[in-house]
Design an enzyme around this catalytic site. Structure first.
Site, PDB file in Angstrom:
ATOM      1  N   LYS A  73       0.825  -1.209   0.000  1.00 48.34           N
ATOM      2  CA  LYS A  73       0.000   0.000   0.000  1.00 48.34           C
ATOM      3  C   LYS A  73       0.862   1.262   0.000  1.00 48.34           C
ATOM      4  CE  LYS A  73      -2.822   0.057   3.395  1.00 48.34           C
ATOM      5  NZ  LYS A  73      -1.910   0.490   4.410  1.00 48.34           N
ATOM      6  N   THR A  75       4.003   1.462  -0.874  1.00 44.09           N
ATOM      7  CA  THR A  75       4.752   1.438  -2.139  1.00 44.09           C
ATOM      8  C   THR A  75       3.899   2.035  -3.259  1.00 44.09           C
ATOM      9  OG1 THR A  75       5.724  -0.604  -1.318  1.00 44.09           O
ATOM     10  CG2 THR A  75       6.122  -0.083  -3.609  1.00 44.09           C
ATOM     11  N   ARG A  96       2.200   8.205   7.103  1.00 46.19           N
ATOM     12  CA  ARG A  96       2.453   8.229   8.545  1.00 46.19           C
ATOM     13  C   ARG A  96       3.910   7.893   8.855  1.00 46.19           C
ATOM     14  NH1 ARG A  96      -1.308   3.628  10.104  1.00 46.19           N
ATOM     15  NH2 ARG A  96      -0.651   3.018   8.025  1.00 46.19           N
ATOM     16  N   LYS A 107       6.868  -6.548  11.164  1.00 50.48           N
ATOM     17  CA  LYS A 107       6.577  -5.926   9.888  1.00 50.48           C
ATOM     18  C   LYS A 107       7.811  -5.359   9.189  1.00 50.48           C
ATOM     19  CE  LYS A 107       3.284  -2.402   8.340  1.00 50.48           C
ATOM     20  NZ  LYS A 107       3.882  -1.126   8.596  1.00 50.48           N
ATOM     21  N   ALA A 275      -3.996   1.614  12.305  1.00 54.41           N
ATOM     22  CA  ALA A 275      -5.403   1.596  11.882  1.00 54.41           C
ATOM     23  C   ALA A 275      -6.196   0.485  12.554  1.00 54.41           C
ATOM     24  CB  ALA A 275      -5.494   1.447  10.374  1.00 54.41           C
ATOM     25  N   PHE A 303      -3.743  -0.484   6.904  1.00 51.99           N
ATOM     26  CA  PHE A 303      -4.355  -1.813   6.753  1.00 51.99           C
ATOM     27  C   PHE A 303      -5.429  -1.826   5.659  1.00 51.99           C
ATOM     28  CE2 PHE A 303      -2.748  -2.316  11.267  1.00 51.99           C
ATOM     29  CZ  PHE A 303      -1.684  -3.116  10.893  1.00 51.99           C
ATOM     30  N   PHE A 383       3.809  -8.382  -9.171  1.00 56.36           N
ATOM     31  CA  PHE A 383       4.942  -9.200  -8.723  1.00 56.36           C
ATOM     32  C   PHE A 383       5.454  -9.997  -9.936  1.00 56.36           C
ATOM     33  CE2 PHE A 383       3.391  -8.115  -4.652  1.00 56.36           C
ATOM     34  CZ  PHE A 383       4.357  -8.442  -3.704  1.00 56.36           C
ATOM     35  N   TRP A 411       7.214  -0.907  -8.266  1.00 61.51           N
ATOM     36  CA  TRP A 411       8.263  -1.527  -7.440  1.00 61.51           C
ATOM     37  C   TRP A 411       9.527  -1.730  -8.275  1.00 61.51           C
ATOM     38  CZ3 TRP A 411      11.300  -5.889  -7.219  1.00 61.51           C
ATOM     39  CH2 TRP A 411      11.903  -6.156  -5.977  1.00 61.51           C
TER      40      TRP A 411
END
Length: 558
Positions: A73, A75, A96, A107, A275, A303, A383, A411
């Protein structure tokens, strides 16, 4: 195709001096308070000076429920911001700050990935500009003043059994969830049971993220309820005369932080509530400042959309008078397969049926977001293992939901991989298609607000709450807090309160364990299922692999 790690890519970045980044938003060097060469705080005088300007378009990035497959998210938020700049738009990113708890826990860092990152990545994931330390200090100053007040005679007649203000620290430490303080005799005060939450769950964090300036900050801090007397009347932080000193500790922390993406575009990184246990959005002051300086502002909410986006709409937008022009939902083929029942080890092989079986989770989020009156686009975060047939399956499914899905390769390629998404999002935002409204009105009773979210967002049949919880909500309504929105604390992994229930479940129940009144922040926290406001570390925390190598560089942080 690069196989470099995120941290290697971040280190090779060609950073520009932060004054140049500020200049892209029209912020002069006199209005930047530099922290080193690559980060700065934006002065309050600059923020005050731009209030007369029109707002740019606000774009929210949210996601499906997170899976161990990873959604990307942040990214995508960064990639979209870079993509908008690449097609000639003036755009900024608002995210954030990272908490040390997850960094050293499960994480890892929170600054994007691959060629869609915000830098300096290491500092952002560690102490950054000290905002979290300031929040922790201000919160715990109040804790110390409560116990000290009781020690010196308790003039306010605080009932020691009804102190609601816990302590905080910015670390996952399960041993601190429930403790007894004040042991050791008369000199150490009165023994009582209390506990710690993680700093991001602090009401002070929520207030910093919702206040629109120092005056508002102090007013909200003063309005926090810290305890009750024996007659059940509330004791406020201002009664202890703590609000002034707390504001002083938070003065610099209130100013948004400016950094840059790998492509040298401006990013404001400020505030950091989770969140799942808090409202999960970056600060209002950062978002509003960015909207005055850029034509498009891309922000994320934590999230899945059942948590972050719901709170962004029902809490942040409602309180700050904001409205998103478009919403982007991030999904991956891998996560669709996991929702379709495929084990993590088997995600690499093509399985179109599993993709289709997992898509209802995405469909539910699209439908929920549309119920807020906002246009929705799906970003498929690519991906290398994704096949054309799998990607097409997601696109076809999204079309049946009255939305569109766009493949994004940020990415691997940076902004080159998001130009299509950026072009479409800008078109939608410019078309003013949004007709935004929160899900419930201010005047709806608190328990009905909880039921509305449980039914319409989680698709639950019922909310389970015992008499104590319902009585508590009624007492707060009688005391004048009935118009507040609710902030659901719930697992991020499922629409339900069972983290193992993937997909798009219906017919489940939402059990409420307790409710907490955040009178200063301006919402009621509703704690559902087993969710913890102080997380623990996993069996093998990320911290085990973090070190400084022979070259003096940080390894293992990401």
């Amino acid at each position: 195709m690069s196989h470099k790690t995120d941290i290697e890519i971040a280190r090779e970045a060609h950073k520009r001096p932060i004054q140049e980044i500020g200049a892209k938003l029209g912020i002069g060097s006199d209005d930047l308070l530099p922290y080193g060469h690559d980060k700065a705080k934006i002065s309050q005088s600059f923020i005050d000076s731009v209030q007369g300007r029109d707002n740019g378009k606000l774009i929210l990035v949210t996601a499906i429920n997170p899976t161990p497959a990873g959604e990307g998210k942040t990214t995508t938020t960064v990639g979209l911001g870079d993509g908008l700049n690449a097609i000639g738009k003036k755009a900024a990113v608002c995210i954030r700050e990272a908490s040390l708890g997850p960094n050293f826990g499960m994480k890892g860092g929170a600054a994007g990935g691959g060629y869609a990152q915000i830098i300096p990545m290491e500092e952002m994931n560690l102490h950054f500009t000290g905002d979290f330390h300031a929040i922790t200090s201000a919160h715990n100053l109040l804790s110390a003043m409560i116990d000290n007040h009781i020690y010196w005679g308790n003039e306010l007649e605080i009932d020691e059994r009804r102190i609601t203000w816990r302590r905080v620290m910015d670390m996952n430490d399960r041993a601190l969830r429930d403790n007894v303080v004040g042991l050791g005799g008369v000199a150490n005060g009165f023994a009582r049971q209390t506990g710690f939450d993680i700093t991001v769950a602090s009401e002070v964090m929520a207030i910093l993220c919702l206040a629109d300036g120092l005056e508002d900050l102090q007013k909200r801090l003063g309005a926090m309820i810290v305890a009750y007397r024996r007659d059940r009347t509330p004791v406020y932080a201002r009664d202890l005369k703590a609000d002034g000193a707390m504001t002083v500790l938070l003065r610099d922390a209130m100013q948004p932080n400016l950094v840059q993406t790998l492509e040298n575009n401006p990013a404001l990184v400020h505030g950091g509530p989770f969140a799942n246990i808090a409202h999960g959005c970056n600060s209002v002051i950062a978002t509003k400042t960015a909207l005055k300086c850029a034509d498009y502002v891309v922000t994320e909410a934590g999230f899945g959309a059942d948590l972050g986006a719901e709170k962004f709409m029902n809490i942040k937008c409602r309180k700050a008078g904001l409205a998103p022009a478009a919403v982007v939902v991030v999904a991956t083929v891998r996560a669709m397969k996991m929702n379709g029942g495929v084990a993590k080890a088997d995600l690499g092989s093509e399985n179109v049926e599993a993709v289709q079986a997992g898509c209802p989770n995405l469909g539910r989020h699209i439908e929920n977001l549309k119920s807020f009156g906002v246009p929705v686009v799906v970003a498929i975060n690519h991906f290398v293992t994704d096949t054309e047939a799998e990607v097409q399956a997601v696109k076809d499914y999204v079309k049946t939901q009255g939305s569109e899905a766009i493949l994004c390769q940020h990415w691997a390629k940076g902004s080159e991989g998001t130009k299509e998404l950026a072009t479409r999002v800008a078109e939608i935002a410019d078309a003013d298609m949004a007709n935004f409204a929160p899900l419930y009105g201010d005047d709806m009773p608190l328990f009905e607000k909880i039921e509305t979210i449980a039914r319409r967002i989680y698709r639950a049949d019922e909310v389970l709450a015992d008499k104590k919880v319902r009585d508590q909500l009624r007492e707060w309504e009688a005391a004048g807090y009935g118009e507040l929105p609710v902030c659901m604390a719930k697992t991020q992994y499922s629409f339900s309160t069972d983290p193992n229930l993937r997909g798009a479940p219906i017919g489940h129940s939402v059990p409420i364990r307790e409710v907490r009144l955040s009178a200063g922040a301006g919402f009621v926290v509703v704690i559902c299922g087993e969710i913890m406001t102080m997380p623990g570390l996993p069996r093998n925390p990320a911290a085990e692999n973090i070190r400084i190598n022979e070259e003096g560089l940080v390894e293992g942080l990401f």
